[in-house]
Design a protein around this motif. Structure first.
Motif, PDB file in Angstrom:
ATOM      1  N   LYS A 137      -1.213 -24.559  -7.470  1.00  0.00           N
ATOM      2  CA  LYS A 137      -2.269 -24.842  -8.445  1.00  0.00           C
ATOM      3  C   LYS A 137      -2.720 -23.593  -9.205  1.00  0.00           C
ATOM      4  O   LYS A 137      -3.563 -23.687 -10.094  1.00  0.00           O
ATOM      5  CB  LYS A 137      -3.469 -25.465  -7.732  1.00  0.00           C
ATOM      6  CG  LYS A 137      -3.188 -26.824  -7.137  1.00  0.00           C
ATOM      7  CD  LYS A 137      -4.443 -27.470  -6.565  1.00  0.00           C
ATOM      8  CE  LYS A 137      -5.225 -28.181  -7.655  1.00  0.00           C
ATOM      9  NZ  LYS A 137      -6.295 -29.050  -7.103  1.00  0.00           N
ATOM     10  N   GLY A 138      -2.215 -22.447  -8.796  1.00  0.00           N
ATOM     11  CA  GLY A 138      -2.584 -21.221  -9.500  1.00  0.00           C
ATOM     12  C   GLY A 138      -3.743 -20.468  -8.884  1.00  0.00           C
ATOM     13  O   GLY A 138      -4.284 -19.537  -9.478  1.00  0.00           O
ATOM     14  N   GLY A 139      -4.153 -20.868  -7.675  1.00  0.00           N
ATOM     15  CA  GLY A 139      -5.212 -20.136  -6.992  1.00  0.00           C
ATOM     16  C   GLY A 139      -6.072 -21.039  -6.140  1.00  0.00           C
ATOM     17  O   GLY A 139      -5.885 -22.264  -6.097  1.00  0.00           O
ATOM     18  N   GLY A 140      -7.009 -20.415  -5.446  1.00  0.00           N
ATOM     19  CA  GLY A 140      -7.923 -21.154  -4.588  1.00  0.00           C
ATOM     20  C   GLY A 140      -8.879 -20.208  -3.904  1.00  0.00           C
ATOM     21  O   GLY A 140      -8.852 -18.996  -4.141  1.00  0.00           O
ATOM     22  N   ALA A 141      -9.730 -20.761  -3.058  1.00  0.00           N
ATOM     23  CA  ALA A 141     -10.719 -19.956  -2.344  1.00  0.00           C
ATOM     24  C   ALA A 141     -10.784 -20.396  -0.888  1.00  0.00           C
ATOM     25  O   ALA A 141     -10.843 -21.593  -0.596  1.00  0.00           O
ATOM     26  CB  ALA A 141     -12.096 -20.089  -2.987  1.00  0.00           C
ATOM     27  N   ILE A 142     -10.752 -19.414  -0.001  1.00  0.00           N
ATOM     28  CA  ILE A 142     -10.915 -19.658   1.430  1.00  0.00           C
ATOM     29  C   ILE A 142     -12.155 -18.891   1.883  1.00  0.00           C
ATOM     30  O   ILE A 142     -12.285 -17.691   1.617  1.00  0.00           O
ATOM     31  CB  ILE A 142      -9.676 -19.191   2.219  1.00  0.00           C
ATOM     32  CG1 ILE A 142      -8.436 -19.978   1.780  1.00  0.00           C
ATOM     33  CG2 ILE A 142      -9.916 -19.343   3.732  1.00  0.00           C
ATOM     34  CD1 ILE A 142      -7.125 -19.443   2.344  1.00  0.00           C
ATOM     35  N   ILE A 143     -13.052 -19.600   2.552  1.00  0.00           N
ATOM     36  CA  ILE A 143     -14.314 -18.994   3.000  1.00  0.00           C
ATOM     37  C   ILE A 143     -14.390 -19.141   4.510  1.00  0.00           C
ATOM     38  O   ILE A 143     -14.444 -20.257   5.040  1.00  0.00           O
ATOM     39  CB  ILE A 143     -15.523 -19.664   2.318  1.00  0.00           C
ATOM     40  CG1 ILE A 143     -15.393 -19.545   0.792  1.00  0.00           C
ATOM     41  CG2 ILE A 143     -16.828 -19.034   2.790  1.00  0.00           C
ATOM     42  CD1 ILE A 143     -16.138 -20.600   0.030  1.00  0.00           C
ATOM     43  N   PHE A 232     -21.306 -20.251  -4.218  1.00  0.00           N
ATOM     44  CA  PHE A 232     -21.018 -19.068  -5.032  1.00  0.00           C
ATOM     45  C   PHE A 232     -19.626 -18.521  -4.729  1.00  0.00           C
ATOM     46  O   PHE A 232     -18.842 -18.227  -5.649  1.00  0.00           O
ATOM     47  CB  PHE A 232     -22.082 -18.004  -4.774  1.00  0.00           C
ATOM     48  CG  PHE A 232     -21.744 -16.639  -5.318  1.00  0.00           C
ATOM     49  CD1 PHE A 232     -21.720 -16.400  -6.686  1.00  0.00           C
ATOM     50  CD2 PHE A 232     -21.457 -15.587  -4.455  1.00  0.00           C
ATOM     51  CE1 PHE A 232     -21.405 -15.139  -7.195  1.00  0.00           C
ATOM     52  CE2 PHE A 232     -21.138 -14.328  -4.941  1.00  0.00           C
ATOM     53  CZ  PHE A 232     -21.117 -14.109  -6.310  1.00  0.00           C
ATOM     54  N   LEU A 233     -19.272 -18.392  -3.452  1.00  0.00           N
ATOM     55  CA  LEU A 233     -17.960 -17.855  -3.086  1.00  0.00           C
ATOM     56  C   LEU A 233     -16.830 -18.816  -3.449  1.00  0.00           C
ATOM     57  O   LEU A 233     -15.701 -18.385  -3.700  1.00  0.00           O
ATOM     58  CB  LEU A 233     -17.921 -17.543  -1.589  1.00  0.00           C
ATOM     59  CG  LEU A 233     -18.754 -16.347  -1.130  1.00  0.00           C
ATOM     60  CD1 LEU A 233     -18.689 -16.208   0.387  1.00  0.00           C
ATOM     61  CD2 LEU A 233     -18.309 -15.053  -1.809  1.00  0.00           C
ATOM     62  N   ALA A 234     -17.114 -20.108  -3.465  1.00  0.00           N
ATOM     63  CA  ALA A 234     -16.099 -21.099  -3.836  1.00  0.00           C
ATOM     64  C   ALA A 234     -15.872 -21.146  -5.338  1.00  0.00           C
ATOM     65  O   ALA A 234     -14.774 -21.467  -5.808  1.00  0.00           O
ATOM     66  CB  ALA A 234     -16.520 -22.477  -3.337  1.00  0.00           C
ATOM     67  N   SER A 235     -16.906 -20.830  -6.091  1.00  0.00           N
ATOM     68  CA  SER A 235     -16.869 -20.926  -7.553  1.00  0.00           C
ATOM     69  C   SER A 235     -16.187 -19.718  -8.190  1.00  0.00           C
ATOM     70  O   SER A 235     -16.134 -18.623  -7.616  1.00  0.00           O
ATOM     71  CB  SER A 235     -18.310 -21.023  -8.076  1.00  0.00           C
ATOM     72  OG  SER A 235     -18.362 -20.787  -9.466  1.00  0.00           O
ATOM     73  N   LYS A 236     -15.721 -19.906  -9.416  1.00  0.00           N
ATOM     74  CA  LYS A 236     -15.156 -18.780 -10.158  1.00  0.00           C
ATOM     75  C   LYS A 236     -16.225 -17.814 -10.651  1.00  0.00           C
ATOM     76  O   LYS A 236     -15.906 -16.786 -11.248  1.00  0.00           O
ATOM     77  CB  LYS A 236     -14.307 -19.291 -11.318  1.00  0.00           C
ATOM     78  CG  LYS A 236     -13.001 -19.916 -10.837  1.00  0.00           C
ATOM     79  CD  LYS A 236     -12.064 -20.279 -11.965  1.00  0.00           C
ATOM     80  CE  LYS A 236     -10.769 -20.842 -11.403  1.00  0.00           C
ATOM     81  NZ  LYS A 236      -9.853 -21.313 -12.475  1.00  0.00           N
ATOM     82  N   THR A 237     -17.480 -18.151 -10.372  1.00  0.00           N
ATOM     83  CA  THR A 237     -18.550 -17.176 -10.607  1.00  0.00           C
ATOM     84  C   THR A 237     -18.259 -15.892  -9.830  1.00  0.00           C
ATOM     85  O   THR A 237     -18.609 -14.795 -10.275  1.00  0.00           O
ATOM     86  CB  THR A 237     -19.907 -17.748 -10.156  1.00  0.00           C
ATOM     87  OG1 THR A 237     -20.103 -19.009 -10.795  1.00  0.00           O
ATOM     88  CG2 THR A 237     -21.054 -16.823 -10.503  1.00  0.00           C
ATOM     89  N   SER A 238     -17.594 -16.044  -8.688  1.00  0.00           N
ATOM     90  CA  SER A 238     -17.227 -14.883  -7.857  1.00  0.00           C
ATOM     91  C   SER A 238     -15.733 -14.586  -7.955  1.00  0.00           C
ATOM     92  O   SER A 238     -15.125 -14.092  -7.005  1.00  0.00           O
ATOM     93  CB  SER A 238     -17.607 -15.154  -6.394  1.00  0.00           C
ATOM     94  OG  SER A 238     -16.935 -16.305  -5.907  1.00  0.00           O
ATOM     95  N   ARG A 239     -15.152 -14.819  -9.108  1.00  0.00           N
ATOM     96  CA  ARG A 239     -13.688 -14.820  -9.248  1.00  0.00           C
ATOM     97  C   ARG A 239     -13.027 -13.486  -8.916  1.00  0.00           C
ATOM     98  O   ARG A 239     -11.853 -13.453  -8.553  1.00  0.00           O
ATOM     99  CB  ARG A 239     -13.288 -15.258 -10.660  1.00  0.00           C
ATOM    100  CG  ARG A 239     -13.553 -14.231 -11.742  1.00  0.00           C
ATOM    101  CD  ARG A 239     -13.141 -14.696 -13.131  1.00  0.00           C
ATOM    102  NE  ARG A 239     -13.097 -13.563 -14.061  1.00  0.00           N
ATOM    103  CZ  ARG A 239     -12.035 -12.810 -14.260  1.00  0.00           C
ATOM    104  NH1 ARG A 239     -10.904 -13.073 -13.618  1.00  0.00           N
ATOM    105  NH2 ARG A 239     -12.061 -11.793 -15.097  1.00  0.00           N
ATOM    106  N   MET A 240     -13.756 -12.387  -9.026  1.00  0.00           N
ATOM    107  CA  MET A 240     -13.168 -11.092  -8.685  1.00  0.00           C
ATOM    108  C   MET A 240     -13.663 -10.563  -7.339  1.00  0.00           C
ATOM    109  O   MET A 240     -13.495  -9.383  -7.017  1.00  0.00           O
ATOM    110  CB  MET A 240     -13.435 -10.068  -9.802  1.00  0.00           C
ATOM    111  CG  MET A 240     -12.686 -10.365 -11.094  1.00  0.00           C
ATOM    112  SD  MET A 240     -10.878 -10.510 -10.865  1.00  0.00           S
ATOM    113  CE  MET A 240     -10.443  -8.794 -10.561  1.00  0.00           C
TER     114      MET A 240
END
Length: 256
Positions: A137-143, A232-240
């Motif tokens: 999918k081009g990326g994702g987030a693991i918390i 916040f960590l899941a969102s692209k708000t924290s993308r970097m």
């Protein structure tokens, strides 16, 4: 549920949460639903009633998948079911844990292994299972949920404290490995959140006062404080942001 911010990019995202039917996990499930995300969660105890309630409230029922996360094959099968229902997983939240108290002398090998199998091992294998789909999918987030208990060096549950320290190390290693595929991996480090379980089992009046004395902010943490940080960590708000340990504890421990 009160929400302090709306993360528009989480709408229609596919979220998988461990332990998402009780305590902080239930608040996380609801928090993602408020953002319009599609949520699947595993829980060992029956959370059918909770899932129905959330479906009635938000018009989108979370997918409850009964699962013991110490059974890695069952955990991976649940993730496959979640992906089949909602599409490849965008966000994994490794929340489930057990902070059972124990002393050094009373704990045997089986006890130790059981604690690690709940509190650390699943975090590795959910990442392993989710990464191929995220890459596609081009990326994702693991918390990964850690705990300020290890930074404080708390006594009385050393296996839990050790596993939570291990989560921070695992998070950094996975962030480095998965970063080229635009998969962000961060640890969320809660302080003492006064869930019903904590209030029922561990929170004596004396301990509550002593802990509050350690906090800069003189107010006990509740589930919502952890939900907003997770969104916040899941969102692209924290993308970097990746390879980080975000502490939410009212100002007890310090990083940096």
């Amino acid at each position: 549920m009160q929400s302090y911010a709306t993360f528009h990019d989480l709408k229609d995202k596919n979220v998988f949460i461990t332990g998402g039917g009780a305590g902080i996990g239930a608040a996380l499930t609801e928090g993602f639903l408020t953002q319009g995300a599609k949520v699947a969660f595993v829980q060992r105890s029956d959370a059918s009633e909770f899932a129905e309630k959330m479906g009635d409230k938000y018009g989108q029922k979370p997918l409850f998948l009964p699962c013991d996360i110490t059974d890695i094959d069952a955990l991976k099968a649940a993730m496959e079911q979640a992906a089949a229902a909602h599409g490849e997983i965008d966000v994994v939240v490794n929340n489930a844990a057990n902070d059972q108290r124990h002393s050094l002398e009373e704990y045997g090998v089986e006890d130790w292994d059981k604690s690690i199998n709940i509190n650390l091992r699943p975090h590795y294998f959910t990442a392993q299972a989710a990464a191929p789909g995220m890459k596609k999918k081009g990326g994702g987030a693991i918390i990964n949920f850690s705990s300020a208990s290890y930074m404080m060096g708390n006594a009385g549950y050393s296996s839990y404290v050790a596993s939570k320290a291990g989560i921070t190390g695992l998070t950094r290693a996975l962030a480095r490995e998965l970063g080229p595929d635009n998969i962000r991996v961060n640890a969320l480090v809660p302080g003492w959140v006064l869930t019903k379980k904590q209030l029922d089992m561990w929170a004596t009046e004396e301990d509550l006062k002593a802990h509050l004395d350690k906090q800069c902010l003189k107010e006990h943490l509740v589930e919502q404080d952890i939900v907003d940080a997770t969104l916040f960590l899941a969102s692209k708000t924290s993308r970097m942001m990746t390879s980080q340990a975000l502490v939410v504890d009212g100002g007890v421990v310090m990083t940096g």
